[in-house]
Design a protein around this motif. Sequence first.
Motif, PDB file in Angstrom:
ATOM      1  N   ASP A  77       0.850  -0.898  -0.112  1.00 18.05           N
ATOM      2  CA  ASP A  77       0.166  -0.202  -0.185  1.00 18.05           C
ATOM      3  C   ASP A  77       0.951   1.305  -0.021  1.00 18.05           C
ATOM      4  O   ASP A  77       0.480   2.034  -0.516  1.00 18.05           O
ATOM      5  CB  ASP A  77      -0.833   0.015   1.290  1.00 18.05           C
ATOM      6  CG  ASP A  77      -1.968  -0.993   1.194  1.00 18.05           C
ATOM      7  OD1 ASP A  77      -2.298  -1.606  -0.175  1.00 18.05           O
ATOM      8  OD2 ASP A  77      -2.531  -1.414   2.124  1.00 18.05           O
ATOM      9  N   ARG A  91       2.154   1.915  -3.241  1.00 17.51           N
ATOM     10  CA  ARG A  91       0.999   2.349  -4.292  1.00 17.51           C
ATOM     11  C   ARG A  91       0.651   3.874  -4.235  1.00 17.51           C
ATOM     12  O   ARG A  91       0.501   4.551  -4.910  1.00 17.51           O
ATOM     13  CB  ARG A  91      -0.238   1.613  -4.025  1.00 17.51           C
ATOM     14  CG  ARG A  91      -0.165   0.106  -4.838  1.00 17.51           C
ATOM     15  CD  ARG A  91      -1.579  -0.599  -4.465  1.00 17.51           C
ATOM     16  NE  ARG A  91      -1.281  -2.018  -4.862  1.00 17.51           N
ATOM     17  CZ  ARG A  91      -1.198  -2.442  -6.320  1.00 17.51           C
ATOM     18  NH1 ARG A  91      -1.456  -1.605  -7.196  1.00 17.51           N
ATOM     19  NH2 ARG A  91      -1.086  -3.770  -6.333  1.00 17.51           N
ATOM     20  N   GLU A  92       0.631   4.207  -2.808  1.00 20.24           N
ATOM     21  CA  GLU A  92       0.567   5.593  -2.464  1.00 20.24           C
ATOM     22  C   GLU A  92       1.681   6.497  -3.154  1.00 20.24           C
ATOM     23  O   GLU A  92       1.383   7.830  -3.394  1.00 20.24           O
ATOM     24  CB  GLU A  92       0.630   5.758  -0.859  1.00 20.24           C
ATOM     25  CG  GLU A  92       0.360   7.001  -0.309  1.00 20.24           C
ATOM     26  CD  GLU A  92      -0.926   7.743  -0.901  1.00 20.24           C
ATOM     27  OE1 GLU A  92      -1.209   9.019  -0.636  1.00 20.24           O
ATOM     28  OE2 GLU A  92      -1.800   6.961  -1.566  1.00 20.24           O
ATOM     29  N   ARG A 112       0.723   7.278  -6.348  1.00 18.39           N
ATOM     30  CA  ARG A 112      -0.431   8.120  -6.437  1.00 18.39           C
ATOM     31  C   ARG A 112       0.075   9.429  -6.260  1.00 18.39           C
ATOM     32  O   ARG A 112      -0.190  10.614  -6.886  1.00 18.39           O
ATOM     33  CB  ARG A 112      -1.343   7.834  -5.644  1.00 18.39           C
ATOM     34  CG  ARG A 112      -2.946   8.673  -5.837  1.00 18.39           C
ATOM     35  CD  ARG A 112      -3.526   8.265  -4.531  1.00 18.39           C
ATOM     36  NE  ARG A 112      -3.341   8.911  -3.179  1.00 18.39           N
ATOM     37  CZ  ARG A 112      -3.346  10.301  -2.776  1.00 18.39           C
ATOM     38  NH1 ARG A 112      -3.962  10.810  -3.528  1.00 18.39           N
ATOM     39  NH2 ARG A 112      -3.154  10.561  -1.849  1.00 18.39           N
ATOM     40  N   ALA A 145       4.620   8.167   2.827  1.00 17.37           N
ATOM     41  CA  ALA A 145       4.640   8.364   1.245  1.00 17.37           C
ATOM     42  C   ALA A 145       4.992  10.009   0.920  1.00 17.37           C
ATOM     43  O   ALA A 145       5.861  10.268   0.093  1.00 17.37           O
ATOM     44  CB  ALA A 145       3.464   7.902   0.722  1.00 17.37           C
TER      45      ALA A 145
END
Length: 340
Positions: free
Chosen positions: A176, A179-180, A183, A257
């Motif tokens: 996660d 993935r962040e 983004r 992140a």
Amino acid sequence: MLMSVAYANNTTNNATNNTVNSAEIRVLIDGNAVEFDVPPQIISGRTLVPMRAIFEALGAEVEWDGITQTVTAHTRWPQVIKLTVGSTEISIDGRVSQMDIAPIIQNGRTLVPVRFIAQTLGYEVFWDAANFDVLINTNPFFRLDPQPVTFTEEPISWRGLGGWIIYYLHSGGISDLEREIVRLTNIKREQHGVQPVVICEVLSAAARFKSQEMRDLFYFDHFSPVYGLPNFIPVVLFGAEHFSSENLTRPTRLPHAEAIVENLYNSPGHRENMLDSRHNVVGIGIVMSMGAGVNFDGTPIPDRYAALTTQMFGFLPPGETATPIMERYIEVYTYLFGDQ
């Protein structure tokens, strides 16, 4: 700290001591029982089985030298494995290791330790004590207990790479946090009028591999002490020919992140890679490491964790899609075993 880049005829004397001679002992390979003409034996807590039957059941060709009482097995990796009756030494491609029990000869058959042999060939082995069953799993797409791979200064073998990919998938693949980061990277790109990048599984795996190698070998550089130039890991090991550039960072704060992306964005070289309009795919790999952190003056912080982060960008031509990491695993497996 940040970095960026672009581009059988005797019996043994003591073999029967402490031996459980049980015809009920079974060896199952992927659920199928192996037939032996001499029953397996449990000696000093280790299960020994006829060598020719077990090697051939696991896909190896066997030679027996009756004069020296030496077994030579040619595996499909390929490897050459040599064992001698009465000796705990085992030679694997000339490298000598120690087994915890020596092969023996019993009833005209050479018996070898089944766990050690199967694990040497790269397979999972479990002992079902309730049923006296040795369970061997050779299925490359299913691991009962995947184990992490620790990198050394020797290049990883293709079999080792396959094991690493299986463990990477077993542990969840892209996290996660990773993935962040993608983004937030896309937010930066959109702010500059650049199209977003898409997560590429195979680049993400290559990026994680790179971060882990830096942790395991205690270095922080685009140039790998094992593989050399930065394109070797993504292109040669992971088949990501669309790789084009790499960013590295190791912030000493908690692995947020936002902090990782800001560290990258605030560095001119990293920012150039992040905002490059030619890039349309990206992979992120983060590994936490104690002692990899540094102060702002570059001095190490040995008692603090750091988030070793590798960001790999690439370009895929129109109409092509990012490669799934399992597809790369199938390529590695097919290279090793053919189409079987």
